[in-house]
Design an enzyme around this catalytic site. Sequence first.
Site, short mmCIF file in Angstrom:
data_model
loop_
_atom_site.label_atom_id
_atom_site.label_comp_id
_atom_site.label_asym_id
_atom_site.label_seq_id
_atom_site.Cartn_x
_atom_site.Cartn_y
_atom_site.Cartn_z
N LYS A 136 0.74 -1.12 0.00
CA LYS A 136 -0.03 0.00 0.08
C LYS A 136 0.90 1.28 0.01
O LYS A 136 1.43 1.57 0.92
CB LYS A 136 -0.95 -0.09 1.27
CG LYS A 136 -1.86 1.19 1.22
CD LYS A 136 -2.24 1.68 2.57
CE LYS A 136 -1.70 2.80 3.25
NZ LYS A 136 -1.70 4.17 2.41
N ASP A 138 1.31 5.32 -0.11
CA ASP A 138 0.77 6.80 0.83
C ASP A 138 -0.15 7.00 -0.23
O ASP A 138 -0.21 7.12 -1.51
CB ASP A 138 1.62 7.73 1.16
CG ASP A 138 1.06 8.55 1.99
OD1 ASP A 138 1.47 8.20 3.34
OD2 ASP A 138 0.37 9.50 1.45
N GLY A 187 6.97 4.60 8.49
CA GLY A 187 6.17 5.74 8.41
C GLY A 187 6.42 6.49 9.88
O GLY A 187 7.44 6.16 10.67
N GLU A 209 10.18 0.76 10.36
CA GLU A 209 11.27 2.02 10.32
C GLU A 209 10.54 3.36 10.41
O GLU A 209 9.59 3.57 9.75
CB GLU A 209 11.80 1.99 8.52
CG GLU A 209 12.50 0.78 8.45
CD GLU A 209 13.86 0.59 9.08
OE1 GLU A 209 14.37 1.90 9.41
OE2 GLU A 209 14.29 -0.53 9.04
N CYS A 243 13.40 10.55 7.06
CA CYS A 243 13.67 10.10 8.52
C CYS A 243 14.97 10.37 9.12
O CYS A 243 15.38 10.44 10.25
CB CYS A 243 13.27 8.78 8.56
SG CYS A 243 13.78 7.74 7.16
N GLU A 337 9.64 15.36 16.25
CA GLU A 337 10.21 15.46 14.78
C GLU A 337 9.43 16.39 13.86
O GLU A 337 8.13 16.26 13.99
CB GLU A 337 10.15 13.81 14.21
CG GLU A 337 10.53 13.81 12.84
CD GLU A 337 10.06 12.38 12.17
OE1 GLU A 337 8.95 12.08 12.57
OE2 GLU A 337 10.89 11.81 11.69
P1 NAP Z 1 2.17 7.79 8.63
O1 NAP Z 1 1.09 8.75 8.89
O2 NAP Z 1 2.40 6.92 9.83
O3 NAP Z 1 1.79 7.08 7.34
C1 NAP Z 1 2.47 6.05 6.45
C2 NAP Z 1 1.68 4.85 5.83
O4 NAP Z 1 0.98 4.23 6.94
C3 NAP Z 1 0.72 5.83 4.92
O5 NAP Z 1 0.58 4.85 3.98
C4 NAP Z 1 -0.55 5.75 5.81
O6 NAP Z 1 -1.66 5.89 4.84
C5 NAP Z 1 -0.47 4.35 6.70
N1 NAP Z 1 -1.26 4.22 7.71
C6 NAP Z 1 -1.60 5.47 8.66
N2 NAP Z 1 -2.35 4.98 9.63
C7 NAP Z 1 -2.40 3.74 9.34
C8 NAP Z 1 -3.27 2.63 10.02
N3 NAP Z 1 -3.94 2.97 11.29
N4 NAP Z 1 -3.34 1.25 9.68
C9 NAP Z 1 -2.52 1.13 8.60
N5 NAP Z 1 -1.86 2.17 7.90
C10 NAP Z 1 -1.75 3.25 8.31
O7 NAP Z 1 3.54 8.52 8.41
P2 NAP Z 1 3.52 9.96 7.64
O8 NAP Z 1 3.50 11.08 8.54
O9 NAP Z 1 3.01 9.88 6.38
O10 NAP Z 1 5.32 9.74 7.09
C11 NAP Z 1 6.39 10.29 7.73
C12 NAP Z 1 6.75 9.85 9.17
O11 NAP Z 1 7.52 8.47 8.57
C13 NAP Z 1 7.86 10.36 9.79
O12 NAP Z 1 7.56 9.97 11.32
C14 NAP Z 1 9.20 9.81 9.23
O13 NAP Z 1 10.14 9.83 10.19
C15 NAP Z 1 8.51 8.40 8.99
N6 NAP Z 1 9.73 7.91 8.31
C16 NAP Z 1 10.46 6.83 8.65
C17 NAP Z 1 11.40 6.22 7.64
C18 NAP Z 1 12.45 5.15 7.98
O14 NAP Z 1 13.16 4.40 7.39
N7 NAP Z 1 12.77 4.94 9.38
C19 NAP Z 1 11.55 6.44 6.27
C20 NAP Z 1 10.57 7.49 5.98
C21 NAP Z 1 9.68 8.05 6.79
P3 NAP Z 1 -2.47 7.01 4.38
O15 NAP Z 1 -2.20 6.98 2.88
O16 NAP Z 1 -3.90 6.81 4.64
O17 NAP Z 1 -1.81 8.07 4.91
#
Ligand code: NAP
Length: 465
Positions: A136, A138, A187, A209, A243, A337
């Site tokens: 899936k 984003d 995420g 991650e 990230c 963050e």
């Molecule tokens: P997010 O809100 O957690 O969303 C990430 C993905 O998870 C999206 O596809 C989202 O779908 C999905 N999602 C959200 N809630 C969910 C749920 N309850 N059940 C299943 N799937 C769900 O993260 P974001 O804000 O978009 O991304 C930024 C974050 O990612 C930052 O904190 C960043 O540090 C972190 N990140 C970490 C890494 C790493 O490698 N450590 C790399 C990149 C980013 P939707 O399409 O509906 O939003």
Amino acid sequence: MDTNPTQTAFTKARHAQQHRPTTRELSDILLRYHDLILTRQTELLDTIQAETGKARAHAFDEVLDVAITARHYAKIAPKALKQTSKKGALPVLTKTRVQREPIGVVGIIAPWNYPLSLAISDAIPAIMAGNAVVLKPDTQTPRTAQLAAEILYQAGLPRDLLHVVPGSGSDVGQAIAHTCDYLMFTGSTATGRKLGAIAGERLIGYSAELGGKNPLIIDETADPEQAARIAVQASFANSGQLCISIERIYVAEALRDAFLDAFVRRTKALRVGIGGWDYDMGSLISAEHAHKVHEYVQDAVAKGAQVLTGGTPPEGKIYQPTVLIDVPDTAHLKREEVFGPVVFVEAVGSAAEAVEKANDTDYGLNAAVVGRPKQAQAIARQLHAGTVNINEGFAAAWASVDAPMGGWKASGVGRRHGVEGILKFTETRTVAEQRLLPIGGPENLSREKYAKVMTSTLRLGKRFL
Ligand code: NAP
């Protein structure tokens, strides 16, 4: 017949996984994918830029990453997945082998910030290990993932081994988490915790991650100009929506002024805008996100922080790279963050103080140190982070695909890259064959004698095994 697209994808994926190509064939597919990703890069760059607004150079980092990852796993997988011999329970008498099998269908839930890399770079080892994948992307970046999958089919991957199912986290994401045999998530930490709870309840493997609040330490042995060059790249690449990018800088007191002068000068010189190769930094993902980033800055300023550059209200999706000093502990961005082009700088009196501050966080994803190699290595050894870059911000560790990458503490569980990044997508089967004598000794040996023999054997074994 399933009518729900996610369930249909799982049904087809399960069937395809049973009839998958051999490891050798998969490896050849990935090597062709490597070439196709490079050949079709213009299309990929255009799609990534259209969906995210990032600078073309930062979109190109994703193309590089996927090509490198495909090549890496194509080459290491045949050996990594091979059956291995282990020491048996009893030398010579027990022949023990470990076999690896794919888990089944891996679910991948990806974020928007690196829509090519973070969607496909985990699918590559999962597929190479013999699994099918339901992915899936984003909701803001589905087309990049779909194009990446199309190129993989063009390379020869049977279509049903990789399904891209666009949709929201609450719908498709939840369905994946409740159906897959292994869950890979990238995420936010908040979502990572929720998905971890589902994986725990279902007793499936899970790797995540998550977020970071990554520190950069500038040691007193550093050259301030070089430190400033590294800090600009580390803090503002991908507009800080990375990230592993740097959001906190701890600089040795003696270098503070020289570093700040160079850092602010270089930050002001960045060309910010949406378009071709000439821009150093693109937009944020959305005007809404830019507004959220600005709120963090306004909160810090209201509590006493000083803005050295940037900090102006967003213009649509564009947010100027921002450098802050004197950020009080009460400011939200001190520990949270921001995920945008905002960094604060603080002077420290010693390397020990820098390490203490760097480690004073709930996160532990990435860290960086600038200084002479000997001093920087000594600091690196004390940092609580999954990757530490020396005289680089994040790219050296990220691009070292042969080494594990991932977070300590609230930054994640499990690792991507390295051999860990493929073995996590397998189950092990330990096959131990007992030969000549049973484990309990010959049938006519009394239990008491057996205990004595085993006691002596263990004493000997400690010396020789
Ligand atoms: P997010 O809100 O957690 O969303 C990430 C993905 O998870 C999206 O596809 C989202 O779908 C999905 N999602 C959200 N809630 C969910 C749920 N309850 N059940 C299943 N799937 C769900 O993260 P974001 O804000 O978009 O991304 C930024 C974050 O990612 C930052 O904190 C960043 O540090 C972190 N990140 C970490 C890494 C790493 O490698 N450590 C790399 C990149 C980013 P939707 O399409 O509906 O939003």
